[in-house]
Scaffold this active site. Structure first.
Site, PDB file in Angstrom:
ATOM      1  N   ASP A 184      -3.398   5.646   6.290  1.00  0.00           N
ATOM      2  CA  ASP A 184      -3.843   7.162   7.022  1.00  0.00           C
ATOM      3  C   ASP A 184      -4.756   6.640   8.320  1.00  0.00           C
ATOM      4  OD1 ASP A 184      -4.037   9.921   6.984  1.00  0.00           O
ATOM      5  OD2 ASP A 184      -6.126   9.596   5.842  1.00  0.00           O
TER       6      ASP A 184
ATOM      7  N   PHE B  61      -1.060  16.263   3.837  1.00  0.00           N
ATOM      8  CA  PHE B  61      -1.374  15.577   2.794  1.00  0.00           C
ATOM      9  C   PHE B  61      -0.353  15.755   1.540  1.00  0.00           C
ATOM     10  CE2 PHE B  61      -3.670  14.130  -1.124  1.00  0.00           C
ATOM     11  CZ  PHE B  61      -4.363  13.529  -0.633  1.00  0.00           C
ATOM     12  N   VAL B  62       0.147  14.511   1.269  1.00  0.00           N
ATOM     13  CA  VAL B  62       1.661  14.257   0.740  1.00  0.00           C
ATOM     14  C   VAL B  62       0.953  13.549  -0.969  1.00  0.00           C
ATOM     15  CG1 VAL B  62       3.016  14.094   2.548  1.00  0.00           C
ATOM     16  CG2 VAL B  62       2.037  11.865   1.447  1.00  0.00           C
TER      17      VAL B  62
ATOM     18  N   LYS C  24       1.198   7.444   8.456  1.00  0.00           N
ATOM     19  CA  LYS C  24       0.762   8.787   9.026  1.00  0.00           C
ATOM     20  C   LYS C  24       0.044   8.554  10.367  1.00  0.00           C
ATOM     21  CE  LYS C  24      -0.894  11.776   5.768  1.00  0.00           C
ATOM     22  NZ  LYS C  24      -2.190  12.466   5.124  1.00  0.00           N
TER      23      LYS C  24
ATOM     24  N   ASP D 231      -1.593  10.591  -4.917  1.00  0.00           N
ATOM     25  CA  ASP D 231      -2.303  11.736  -5.838  1.00  0.00           C
ATOM     26  C   ASP D 231      -2.938  12.492  -4.784  1.00  0.00           C
ATOM     27  OD1 ASP D 231      -4.459   9.627  -5.141  1.00  0.00           O
ATOM     28  OD2 ASP D 231      -5.611  10.929  -6.143  1.00  0.00           O
TER      29      ASP D 231
ATOM     30  N   GLU E 165       1.084  -1.094   0.181  1.00  0.00           N
ATOM     31  CA  GLU E 165       0.046   0.134  -0.018  1.00  0.00           C
ATOM     32  C   GLU E 165       0.966   1.316  -0.043  1.00  0.00           C
ATOM     33  OE1 GLU E 165      -2.581   1.464  -0.780  1.00  0.00           O
ATOM     34  OE2 GLU E 165      -4.225   1.418   0.558  1.00  0.00           O
ATOM     35  N   ASP E 166       0.327   2.268  -0.264  1.00  0.00           N
ATOM     36  CA  ASP E 166       1.078   3.333  -0.404  1.00  0.00           C
ATOM     37  C   ASP E 166       1.244   4.341   0.959  1.00  0.00           C
ATOM     38  OD1 ASP E 166      -1.566   4.315  -0.424  1.00  0.00           O
ATOM     39  OD2 ASP E 166      -1.579   5.629  -2.129  1.00  0.00           O
TER      40      ASP E 166
ATOM     41  N   ARG F 282       0.841  11.947  -9.213  1.00  0.00           N
ATOM     42  CA  ARG F 282       1.291  10.419  -8.977  1.00  0.00           C
ATOM     43  C   ARG F 282       2.723  10.410  -9.459  1.00  0.00           C
ATOM     44  NH1 ARG F 282      -3.005   7.315  -6.598  1.00  0.00           N
ATOM     45  NH2 ARG F 282      -5.165   7.721  -7.958  1.00  0.00           N
TER      46      ARG F 282
END
Ligand code: IMP
Ligand code: MG
Length: 178
Positions: free
Chosen positions: A101, A150-151, A129, A157, A97-98, A163
């Protein structure tokens, strides 16, 4: 695109060296075992590719696409749009996963993947995060902990853009406001 980035948090070079470390850990942990990598579209696209090309084990690469409904009353609700194409019963699975959150996406994915009775199930997330967590969940392999901002970039994205920015950064405030 570059003009919209206000601040770079993690450079391309830092990402690559950390991804190599994560791959090294996975190579050590799994020895000669086969692994099914499940990339969560679309944020994990670059991470999944860079990570898995450093894996020495025999590996399958699968993708899953999910939507989460945020900002609604029923936050934490997740739906599978595209599922993986192979059974995972008795197999070693690593979800890629990226970012973790609130944790609701991965908590949901973990639950439904465990119902399929894999031999093992781990979570590998490029970013974490923790300050935003609503559901108790931890990554087994985590690249970087990021602050509550928010990165974007390296797969992540903002409204489907940025992206392809090679570093991970934060947009200028006026971009988020528009
Ligand atoms: P969670 O279910 O709240 O943990 O959300 C995970 C998903 O939200 C990630 O897979 C991302 O797609 C998205 N997300 C959360 N934070 C960020 C961010 O800072 N930048 C880009 N996407 C994010
Ligand atoms: Mg995502």
């Amino acid at each position: 695109m570059k003009n919209d980035i206000g601040k770079i948090l993690i450079t391309e070079a830092q990402i690559q060296s950390r991804v190599a470390e994560l791959a090294g850990q996975i190579n050590r942990d799994y020895e000669n075992e086969e692994i099914i990598f499940v990339g969560i579209l679309r944020g994990s696209c670059y991470f999944l590719c860079d990570l898995t090309r450093r894996i020495k084990n025999s590996a399958y690469i699968e993708f899953m696409s999910v939507s989460s409904y945020k900002g609604t009353q029923s936050s934490g609700e997740v739906r599978i749009n595209t599922d993986i194409s192979m059974p995972i019963e008795g197999k070693n699975v690593i979800i890629v996963e990226d970012i973790i959150d609130t944790g609701s996406t991965l908590a949901y994915l973990k639950r439904i993947m465990l119902e399929r009775r894999p031999k093992s199930l781990k979570i590998c997330s490029l970013l974490d995060k923790p300050s935003r967590r609503k559901v108790e969940i931890e990554g087994d392999y985590v690249g970087f902990t990021v602050p509550d901002e928010f990165v974007v970039g390296y797969g992540l994205d903002y409204n489907q853009r940025y992206r392809n920015f090679p570093d991970i950064g934060v947009l200028k405030p006026e971009i988020y406001e528009n």
